[in-house]
Design a protein around this motif. Structure first.
Motif, PDB file in Angstrom:
ATOM      1  N   ARG A   1       0.830  -1.206   0.000  1.00  0.00           N
ATOM      2  CA  ARG A   1       0.000   0.000   0.000  1.00  0.00           C
ATOM      3  C   ARG A   1       0.865   1.257   0.000  1.00  0.00           C
ATOM      4  O   ARG A   1       0.541   2.245  -0.660  1.00  0.00           O
ATOM      5  N   ALA A   2       1.956   1.210   0.743  1.00  0.00           N
ATOM      6  CA  ALA A   2       2.865   2.362   0.778  1.00  0.00           C
ATOM      7  C   ALA A   2       3.482   2.604  -0.596  1.00  0.00           C
ATOM      8  O   ALA A   2       3.681   3.756  -1.011  1.00  0.00           O
ATOM      9  N   TYR A   3       3.752   1.515  -1.331  1.00  0.00           N
ATOM     10  CA  TYR A   3       4.313   1.639  -2.679  1.00  0.00           C
ATOM     11  C   TYR A   3       3.354   2.412  -3.585  1.00  0.00           C
ATOM     12  O   TYR A   3       3.752   3.347  -4.288  1.00  0.00           O
ATOM     13  N   TYR A   4       2.079   2.020  -3.556  1.00  0.00           N
ATOM     14  CA  TYR A   4       1.087   2.712  -4.380  1.00  0.00           C
ATOM     15  C   TYR A   4       0.908   4.162  -3.928  1.00  0.00           C
ATOM     16  O   TYR A   4       0.765   5.070  -4.761  1.00  0.00           O
ATOM     17  N   ASP A   5       0.944   4.393  -2.616  1.00  0.00           N
ATOM     18  CA  ASP A   5       0.782   5.760  -2.105  1.00  0.00           C
ATOM     19  C   ASP A   5       1.939   6.651  -2.542  1.00  0.00           C
ATOM     20  O   ASP A   5       1.739   7.825  -2.877  1.00  0.00           O
ATOM     21  N   ASP A   6       3.155   6.090  -2.536  1.00  0.00           N
ATOM     22  CA  ASP A   6       4.319   6.864  -2.977  1.00  0.00           C
ATOM     23  C   ASP A   6       4.210   7.214  -4.465  1.00  0.00           C
ATOM     24  O   ASP A   6       4.548   8.329  -4.880  1.00  0.00           O
ATOM     25  N   LEU A   7       3.741   6.243  -5.256  1.00  0.00           N
ATOM     26  CA  LEU A   7       3.543   6.530  -6.681  1.00  0.00           C
ATOM     27  C   LEU A   7       2.522   7.641  -6.867  1.00  0.00           C
ATOM     28  O   LEU A   7       2.694   8.526  -7.715  1.00  0.00           O
ATOM     29  N   TYR A   8       1.454   7.606  -6.072  1.00  0.00           N
ATOM     30  CA  TYR A   8       0.386   8.606  -6.192  1.00  0.00           C
ATOM     31  C   TYR A   8       0.891  10.001  -5.838  1.00  0.00           C
ATOM     32  O   TYR A   8       0.523  10.996  -6.485  1.00  0.00           O
TER      33      TYR A   8
END
Length: 844
Positions: free
Chosen positions: A248-255
């Motif tokens: 989830r943190a990976y997707y949040d960082d991309l966002y």
């Protein structure tokens, strides 16, 4: 030397330059759909070719001059090849094929011959002439010394062929060989990405990861680079990781990464898919809804987002109404040539029909309940509804402004000076909620007035007359009119006018409810495979409308549904035998294991022919015996209505008059075949003598033929006795009518309508849909319009500006408008010409 130099560096060079320019335009215009495996060759858009026809014309002229003026040069064949490419891009395939065949036979340049054969191979793949494809492949396999450049093109084209054959393994092999011969790093990068997608599709994650990493070389476009990194992480870690927080943190960082601003809808979509795998449906739906609000750089992605929301509504929530509207939105974002477009169009058809019947039930039930209230109570409910709509619009304006201001860079700067853009909310023109409230209050007190000076003066004769004159001579932009907040809020008068006032009005609503309950129950059982919901609607039908002529079929479906869910199916079998012993549905229930399908149709056709011959020979008892046996053996076929009508006609010869009349009346009510119903009605008129009928004897002989296309002509509808009602204040629908066969080919019509709406009615919230009205006609619907006036304005603009290859000028002229109430009646009667007569008198 002169001819070689001039032909090569003048004509050939310029012609080749023009073709390269076109190919770059094709590549530039193509919008990649990264949710699907990328196409090996960029698709050729016919509209783009039309835009660049001068380019192709110039290319042909240059090459033609090189051939005509420099016949002794070594570059004649090369120019012929370019002419073949011009013909290919113009879709003059026969000329292109002949040109490349000519070069293969006559050219002494081995490389050019091979290049011509490879291009010939691509044309045959595009035309789906696979026998010719196999022949060319076999021919090339025997050729010697194929250059590295031509080998690259050959394997690339073979990959294109194996894609058409849905042979993934061979496609991977061909592309793998093509990568080995590729010299252009950008082309190699794209082919590696396609290979990575194919390996991921096949579940070979390790290979997919390697190829995604390879595709990052060669300076690919940022969007493809983003997807390569995203997908490589998926196959390497995200799909296998047990550390949910890390993913989830990976997707949040991309966002949060500003570079990905135009791809935030993609990130939210991919995160939603991940959450669905974790069975976090609520979070996934929230992410998908958030993704729909992101700008995004690729509209196709929005199509996948709405499609996924529709899938969740269908599969998890069984909310078919919401799913239909999500699919409407999805379809707006796909192109007609996209695979998903056809899939959604087919899926949406039954959902459109479901929503029509579902909303009929909701609307008519509400109106009937409102009709039971006092006028004072009705007015209070209308006022509360309008107030709720006003509050909703105010909240919507405020929420939009909040989203708009949430990322304002100036908020951080103003914070240091003790100020914030949020403090501006006290200022009226910085507060959208207050502005919306002010607009609504103004309209409530003064009406929806146009912008003008001295609007408060009681005497405005001069100004008003000037304005009126100006309005008569100045066309008003539809889009500007639709932007008004008041177009979304119905007036109290229009709400109250929809409430039925007379017994006839209530009866009409009940008739529509009767049809809607039956059709909904039928859809839920046969199309949605939901026997429980089907039973609810059909039992409501026979309880509320015990005299419905749909009762035999309702009993039959209830029998099937209860049998499927383990209920008391025998109850409805007994009712069928008791109440409708001669119904084909009764025969079907009593003979569940009999022959069905095409075999049953052929056998029943043969029996019908024998029975009709006996009828003509006046052997009525023997004819009836064959018909009854046929109904028992083959109870529900395409011949059933014909068999039943012939049996009714035999009643006219050997049964009592009352029995014959009763059977005719029942048949007219129960059959859904308009031609057979018309024949039966003619017989009934001849029997009762209600009005004269021409050539009654001849008509009855033709009736026996049951299905002849020339049996009888439709009666002209009398508008003075029509069941349609004039109601200009009611919500209206715009309708396009096409023949059923043509509608199958009009795949681009809905997309053309959506583009037309975006260009001319961007803020009108118009929706499009299509359905089969009867056996002969399909209709395309645009809705809603608050009243007849807005619908008329839309049709006027449609006739002036709408263009589509799916629609002729005659079909455009035959479009019409219809109120919701009249549409429900039309859907019941299925007779378009009757409504057209009413429409011409009422709306023109």
């Amino acid at each position: 030397m002169y001819h070689n130099t001039t032909s090569r560096y003048n004509a050939y060079y310029l012609s080749n330059l023009k073709i390269q320019e076109l190919e770059q335009a094709i590549e530039k215009k193509h919008k990649e759909d990264f949710s699907q495996v990328l196409p090996i060759f960029y698709p050729i858009d016919s509209a783009l070719i039309d835009e660049n026809k001068e380019l192709l014309k110039e290319a042909r002229e240059f090459s033609s001059k090189a051939i005509d003026w420099h016949r002794i040069s070594k570059w004649v064949d090369d120019n012929y090849f370019l002419i073949g490419m011009v013909e290919y891009y113009k879709a003059d395939f026969d000329d292109a094929i002949n040109t490349f065949k000519y070069l293969n036979v006559n050219s002494k340049d081995r490389n050019l011959r091979h290049r011509s054969l490879i291009q010939l191979l691509r044309i045959f793949v595009d035309l789906k002439q696979y026998d010719d494809v196999v022949y060319v492949i076999d021919y090339l396999s025997k050729e010697q010394k194929i250059s590295a450049e031509n080998r690259f093109l050959l394997f690339q084209t073979l990959g294109h062929y194996y894609h058409a054959q849905e042979d993934t393994e061979s496609k991977i092999g061909a592309l793998d060989r093509a990568v080995g011969y590729a010299k252009d790093k950008k082309v190699k990068s794209r082919l590696n990405f396609i290979l990575a997608q194919l390996y991921q599709q096949e579940g070979l994650d390790a290979l997919a990861y390697d190829y995604y990493q390879e595709s990052l070389k060669g300076n690919p476009p940022y969007e493809r680079s983003f997807y390569a990194q995203l997908y490589s992480q998926q196959v390497a870690e995200l799909n296998k990781s047990k550390d949910i927080k890390k993913v989830r943190a990976y997707y949040d960082d991309l966002y949060k990464n500003s570079k990905n601003k135009d791809l935030r809808d993609v990130i939210l979509y991919e995160k939603a898919l991940f959450e669905l795998k974790q069975e976090e449906k609520e979070e996934a739906v929230s992410l998908l809804k958030k993704a729909t609000k992101e700008e995004g750089s690729n509209p196709i992605q929005k199509g996948y987002i709405y499609r996924k929301l529709a899938e969740i509504s269908l599969e998890d929530e069984k909310d078919y109404r919401t799913a239909k509207y999500y699919l409407d939105s999805a379809l707006m974002n796909f192109r007609p040539k996209d695979v998903a477009y056809d899939q959604i169009s087919k899926q949406k058809g039954v959902l459109d029909e479901y929503v029509i019947h579902f909303e009929t039930i909701i609307t008519n039930d509400s109106l009937i309940n409102l009709s039971k209230l006092t006028p004072e109570q009705q007015e209070r409910i209308a006022e509360n509804f309008i107030k709720a709509e006003e509050d909703r619009l105010i909240q919507l304006a405020a929420s939009k402004e909040k989203e708009k201001n949430s990322n304002k860079i100036f908020d951080n700067l103003l914070a240091f000076s003790g100020k914030s853009s949020g403090s501006g909310e006290s200022f009226y023109f910085d507060n959208p909620g207050a502005m919306q409230q002010g607009t609504i209050d103004f309209a409530r007190n003064w009406g929806n007035r146009p912008l003008t000076d001295n609007w408060r003066r009681s005497s405005q004769s001069f100004a008003t007359s000037s304005m009126n004159q100006l309005e008569e001579n100045t066309p008003i932009d539809d889009e500007v009119k639709e932007e008004s907040v008041f177009s979304e809020i119905p007036s109290k008068a229009s709400l109250l006018s929809a409430i039925p006032k007379t017994e006839d009005d209530i009866k009409k609503l009940n008739d529509e409810l009767e049809v809607a309950y039956f059709e909904l129950g039928k859809l839920l059982f046969f199309d949605f495979k939901e026997p429980e919901f089907s039973v609810e609607n059909l039992e409501r039908l026979i309880t509320t409308y015990p005299n419905t002529n749909k009762k035999p079929e309702a009993y039959y479906i209830l029998h099937l549904a209860l049998k499927e869910k383990g209920g008391n199916a025998e109850l409805y079998s007994q009712r069928l035998n008791r109440e409708f012993p001669e119904s084909p549905f009764t025969y079907s229930v009593n003979n569940p294991n009999k022959l069905s399908g095409n075999q049953a149709y052929l056998a029943s056709s043969e029996n019908y022919k024998k029975a009709y011959e006996l009828y003509q020979m006046r052997e009525y008892s023997n004819a009836r015996s064959i018909l009854r046996n046929t109904l028992e053996e083959y109870p529900l076929t395409r011949n059933t209505d014909k068999i039943l009508l012939l049996d009714v006609m035999i009643s006219g010869k050997i049964d009592e008059r009352d029995r014959y009349q009763s059977r005719l009346e029942n048949y007219i009510q129960s059959t859904e075949n308009p031609e057979l119903s018309k024949m039966a009605r003619n017989m009934l008129i001849a029997l009762t003598g209600e009005k004269p009928v021409d050539n009654v004897a001849e008509s009855q002989d033709e009736d026996a033929n049951l299905g002849s296309e020339n049996a009888t002509k439709e009666e002209t509808s009398d508008a003075s006795t029509t069941s349609y009602k004039e109601n200009p204040n009611q919500t209206h629908i715009f309708v396009i009518v096409l023949e059923a066969e043509k509608s199958k080919e009009a795949k681009g019509l809905l997309a053309d309508l959506e583009n037309f709406h975006k260009a001319n009615f961007a803020n009108a919230r118009l929706r499009t849909g299509n359905m089969n009205l009867n056996r002969d006609n399909a209709i395309y619907i645009v809705s809603p319009f608050n009243n007849a006036e807005k619908a008329v304005d839309y049709r006027k603009k449609f006739l002036e500006s709408f263009e589509s290859s799916s629609l002729t000028e005659i079909e455009k002229a035959n479009t019409f408008l219809i109120s919701i109430e009249n549409f429900q009646e039309l859907n019941k009667q299925k007779n378009i010409e009757d409504y057209r007569t009413f429409y011409k008198k009422t709306y023109k």
